[in-house]
Design an enzyme around this catalytic site. Sequence first.
Site, PDB file in Angstrom:
ATOM      1  N   SER A  60       6.167   3.284  13.161  1.00 56.65           N
ATOM      2  CA  SER A  60       5.214   3.319  13.413  1.00 56.65           C
ATOM      3  C   SER A  60       5.091   4.697  14.595  1.00 56.65           C
ATOM      4  CB  SER A  60       4.476   2.137  13.659  1.00 56.65           C
ATOM      5  OG  SER A  60       2.712   2.426  14.142  1.00 56.65           O
ATOM      6  N   TYR A  66       3.586  -7.188  17.019  1.00 49.86           N
ATOM      7  CA  TYR A  66       3.580  -6.351  15.745  1.00 49.86           C
ATOM      8  C   TYR A  66       4.657  -5.335  15.941  1.00 49.86           C
ATOM      9  CZ  TYR A  66       3.209  -2.394  12.466  1.00 49.86           C
ATOM     10  OH  TYR A  66       3.714  -1.180  11.308  1.00 49.86           O
ATOM     11  N   TYR A  91       0.587  -1.353  -0.300  1.00 51.71           N
ATOM     12  CA  TYR A  91      -0.159   0.171   0.625  1.00 51.71           C
ATOM     13  C   TYR A  91       0.900   1.345  -0.036  1.00 51.71           C
ATOM     14  CZ  TYR A  91      -3.186   3.583   2.124  1.00 51.71           C
ATOM     15  OH  TYR A  91      -3.973   4.430   2.226  1.00 51.71           O
ATOM     16  N   PHE A 123       1.413   7.804  11.011  1.00 52.48           N
ATOM     17  CA  PHE A 123       0.573   7.673  11.866  1.00 52.48           C
ATOM     18  C   PHE A 123      -0.036   7.002  11.509  1.00 52.48           C
ATOM     19  CE2 PHE A 123       1.925   9.736  16.164  1.00 52.48           C
ATOM     20  CZ  PHE A 123       2.880  10.476  16.102  1.00 52.48           C
ATOM     21  N   ASN A 124      -1.668   7.459  11.472  1.00 53.53           N
ATOM     22  CA  ASN A 124      -2.758   6.550  10.477  1.00 53.53           C
ATOM     23  C   ASN A 124      -2.474   6.974   9.132  1.00 53.53           C
ATOM     24  OD1 ASN A 124      -2.808   6.397  13.009  1.00 53.53           O
ATOM     25  ND2 ASN A 124      -5.098   5.193  12.567  1.00 53.53           N
ATOM     26  N   LYS A 168       9.152  -3.313  16.445  1.00 52.02           N
ATOM     27  CA  LYS A 168       9.010  -2.259  15.334  1.00 52.02           C
ATOM     28  C   LYS A 168      10.356  -0.862  16.419  1.00 52.02           C
ATOM     29  CE  LYS A 168       6.369  -1.449  11.863  1.00 52.02           C
ATOM     30  NZ  LYS A 168       7.080  -2.215  10.753  1.00 52.02           N
ATOM     31  N   THR A 178       3.534   3.849  16.859  1.00 51.94           N
ATOM     32  CA  THR A 178       2.835   2.454  17.657  1.00 51.94           C
ATOM     33  C   THR A 178       3.984   1.992  18.742  1.00 51.94           C
ATOM     34  OG1 THR A 178       1.586   0.295  18.052  1.00 51.94           O
ATOM     35  CG2 THR A 178       3.246   0.222  16.612  1.00 51.94           C
TER      36      THR A 178
HETATM   37  P1  NAD Z   1       1.685  -3.884   2.705  1.00 50.83           P
HETATM   38  O1  NAD Z   1       1.109  -5.229   3.916  1.00 50.83           O
HETATM   39  O2  NAD Z   1       0.258  -3.425   1.523  1.00 50.83           O
HETATM   40  O3  NAD Z   1       3.283  -3.887   2.199  1.00 50.83           O
HETATM   41  C1  NAD Z   1       4.292  -4.115   3.069  1.00 50.83           C
HETATM   42  C2  NAD Z   1       4.913  -5.048   1.388  1.00 50.83           C
HETATM   43  O4  NAD Z   1       5.616  -5.589   2.454  1.00 50.83           O
HETATM   44  C3  NAD Z   1       3.269  -6.009   0.845  1.00 50.83           C
HETATM   45  O5  NAD Z   1       4.135  -5.922  -0.178  1.00 50.83           O
HETATM   46  C4  NAD Z   1       4.400  -7.498   0.946  1.00 50.83           C
HETATM   47  O6  NAD Z   1       4.190  -8.150   0.001  1.00 50.83           O
HETATM   48  C5  NAD Z   1       5.696  -7.799   0.958  1.00 50.83           C
HETATM   49  N1  NAD Z   1       6.511  -8.465   2.686  1.00 50.83           N
HETATM   50  C6  NAD Z   1       5.653  -8.326   3.356  1.00 50.83           C
HETATM   51  N2  NAD Z   1       7.076  -9.079   4.351  1.00 50.83           N
HETATM   52  C7  NAD Z   1       8.590  -9.388   2.898  1.00 50.83           C
HETATM   53  C8  NAD Z   1       8.927 -10.473   2.788  1.00 50.83           C
HETATM   54  N3  NAD Z   1       9.901 -10.682   3.846  1.00 50.83           N
HETATM   55  N4  NAD Z   1      10.227 -10.066   1.728  1.00 50.83           N
HETATM   56  C9  NAD Z   1       9.882  -9.466   1.313  1.00 50.83           C
HETATM   57  N5  NAD Z   1       8.395  -8.153   0.522  1.00 50.83           N
HETATM   58  C10 NAD Z   1       7.915  -8.443   1.723  1.00 50.83           C
HETATM   59  O7  NAD Z   1       1.587  -2.714   4.495  1.00 50.83           O
HETATM   60  P2  NAD Z   1       2.067  -0.919   4.415  1.00 50.83           P
HETATM   61  O8  NAD Z   1       0.658  -0.762   4.689  1.00 50.83           O
HETATM   62  O9  NAD Z   1       2.396  -0.921   2.826  1.00 50.83           O
HETATM   63  O10 NAD Z   1       2.904  -0.975   5.641  1.00 50.83           O
HETATM   64  C11 NAD Z   1       4.580  -0.601   4.963  1.00 50.83           C
HETATM   65  C12 NAD Z   1       5.000  -0.182   5.786  1.00 50.83           C
HETATM   66  O11 NAD Z   1       4.881   0.374   7.526  1.00 50.83           O
HETATM   67  C13 NAD Z   1       5.249  -2.287   7.156  1.00 50.83           C
HETATM   68  O12 NAD Z   1       6.261  -2.377   7.433  1.00 50.83           O
HETATM   69  C14 NAD Z   1       4.394  -1.377   7.978  1.00 50.83           C
HETATM   70  O13 NAD Z   1       4.235  -2.427   9.160  1.00 50.83           O
HETATM   71  C15 NAD Z   1       4.436  -0.148   8.103  1.00 50.83           C
HETATM   72  N6  NAD Z   1       3.503   0.585   8.646  1.00 50.83           N
HETATM   73  C16 NAD Z   1       1.854   1.152   8.496  1.00 50.83           C
HETATM   74  C17 NAD Z   1       1.101   1.742   9.109  1.00 50.83           C
HETATM   75  C18 NAD Z   1      -0.365   1.205   8.059  1.00 50.83           C
HETATM   76  O14 NAD Z   1      -1.443   1.541   8.902  1.00 50.83           O
HETATM   77  N7  NAD Z   1      -0.533   1.063   6.908  1.00 50.83           N
HETATM   78  C19 NAD Z   1       1.455   2.499   9.233  1.00 50.83           C
HETATM   79  C20 NAD Z   1       2.654   2.189  10.654  1.00 50.83           C
HETATM   80  C21 NAD Z   1       3.630   1.647   9.510  1.00 50.83           C
HETATM   81  N1  UDP Z   2     -12.018   1.782  14.438  1.00 46.44           N
HETATM   82  C1  UDP Z   2     -13.714   0.970  14.927  1.00 46.44           C
HETATM   83  N2  UDP Z   2     -14.372   0.363  13.917  1.00 46.44           N
HETATM   84  C2  UDP Z   2     -13.925  -0.234  13.423  1.00 46.44           C
HETATM   85  C3  UDP Z   2     -12.281   0.236  12.482  1.00 46.44           C
HETATM   86  C4  UDP Z   2     -11.310   1.368  13.866  1.00 46.44           C
HETATM   87  O1  UDP Z   2     -14.236   2.346  14.808  1.00 46.44           O
HETATM   88  O2  UDP Z   2     -14.092  -1.425  12.751  1.00 46.44           O
HETATM   89  C5  UDP Z   2     -11.080   3.073  15.059  1.00 46.44           C
HETATM   90  C6  UDP Z   2     -10.438   2.646  15.930  1.00 46.44           C
HETATM   91  O3  UDP Z   2     -11.076   2.102  17.694  1.00 46.44           O
HETATM   92  C7  UDP Z   2      -9.713   3.361  16.295  1.00 46.44           C
HETATM   93  C8  UDP Z   2      -9.829   3.832  14.937  1.00 46.44           C
HETATM   94  O4  UDP Z   2     -10.983   3.610  14.045  1.00 46.44           O
HETATM   95  O5  UDP Z   2     -10.196   4.862  16.912  1.00 46.44           O
HETATM   96  C9  UDP Z   2      -8.507   3.472  13.997  1.00 46.44           C
HETATM   97  O6  UDP Z   2      -8.320   2.465  13.855  1.00 46.44           O
HETATM   98  P1  UDP Z   2      -7.719   1.641  13.118  1.00 46.44           P
HETATM   99  O7  UDP Z   2      -7.546   0.106  13.572  1.00 46.44           O
HETATM  100  O8  UDP Z   2      -7.851   2.113  11.562  1.00 46.44           O
HETATM  101  O9  UDP Z   2      -6.159   2.046  13.838  1.00 46.44           O
HETATM  102  P2  UDP Z   2      -4.996   2.443  14.807  1.00 46.44           P
HETATM  103  O10 UDP Z   2      -6.094   1.426  15.855  1.00 46.44           O
HETATM  104  O11 UDP Z   2      -3.763   1.329  14.781  1.00 46.44           O
HETATM  105  O12 UDP Z   2      -4.358   3.614  15.183  1.00 46.44           O
END
Ligand code: NAD
Ligand code: UDP
Length: 338
Positions: free
Chosen positions: A124, A149, A11, A178-179, A153, A126
Amino acid sequence: MSILVTGGTGYIGSHTCIALMEAGYDVVIADNYYNSKPVVLERIRELAGKEPVFYNCDIRDRAGLDKIFTEQKIDSVIHFAGLKAVGESCHMPLQYFDNNVSGTVVLLEVMAAHGVRRIVFSSSATVYGSENESPLVEDMHIGSVSNPYGRTKVMIEEILNDLYASDDRWSICKLRYFNPIGAHKSGRIGEDPNGIPNNLMPYISRVAVGKLEQLTIFGNDYDTPDGTCVRDYIHVLDLARGHINAVQKTLADTGLFTYNLGTGHGYSVLEVVNAFIKVTGQNVPYRIGPRREGDLACVYSDASRAKAELGWEAQYGIEDMCADAWRWQSRNPDGYDG
Ligand code: NAD
Ligand code: UDP
């Protein structure tokens, strides 16, 4: 300049690859398609008008990574690859530690062996855990996280800290997202979670498109203005752009850097739902349910360091995020399977 993007068909990675190519970088992707699909690569090509080099490679595969660094001249790495579902990580912690932590160690070892010491890492919000109060600032003590998870991180951040302490030729940028929500303006790429989404925006979009019946809001008795949880939602395009600034930082300076990537503003769940309804004109039926275990009432960033040091700040607001998430979902009701 050539950038290796691990997880580049995911993503955030897919949006970042396009931004990198638009900014003139050559992109090499390493992804094992664990959570993405080959069609994403075609769409990246279509939107960027350029061909990224692609390796179907698991980051734990040392020989596979070695081949990439031997065949390609890599200047810096953006490391997205990882597993990211909080709930799943509680049921399969070893897979999370293996994939995220061990995978990162292998990547760093191969980078070092090839003399590539520049990396941008996807951390993250988190990592701030439950003990810190928002606005969250980079210097706060981290680590009081409640799930595997989040611990991966924190552990990777600590590995990166120790690596830099051992060798100050490294340039390491830890980005705490963040989100992330929203999608590319074209509606051609976006977030496509498998099964029932865990996250708020994909859930709302799937209710709006008729794939799910009703949103459950997890609790309305929090100590927030309307009782629902507050988060710092950030447009994935802003996030992608932040990676360009971070890569530039790794190319310009050695050092160990940590940046929040958020807007600095929090929105409640109800505010997000109402913004989505207003902008899209769609119906989003919802009910109030019990709290979700582990949720914090209020999480948002202090985004000033990224602005001061990277010259980056978010440009899009919540209405853009909703409109773009909806354009992606409504044009691709079945995601990439459509
Ligand atoms: P995503 O799952 O869409 O993308 C991750 C990609 O990594 C995928 O294409 C997957 O196929 C690939 N992948 C996973 N394990 C692998 C491996 N061992 N070798 C090669 N490829 C591998 O996730 P995203 O939302 O794009 O997130 C990207 C990064 O950002 C992640 O590290 C995630 O933890 C971090 N992150 C995401 C969010 C969020 O809300 N989306 C928030 C904070 C941090
Ligand atoms: N949330 C919700 N219903 C859902 C999914 C999420 O009310 O089906 C709320 C959740 O409790 C949080 C916010 O939306 O307060 C964002 O949730 P998300 O899982 O997207 O992100 P994160 O919890 O990792 O911040």
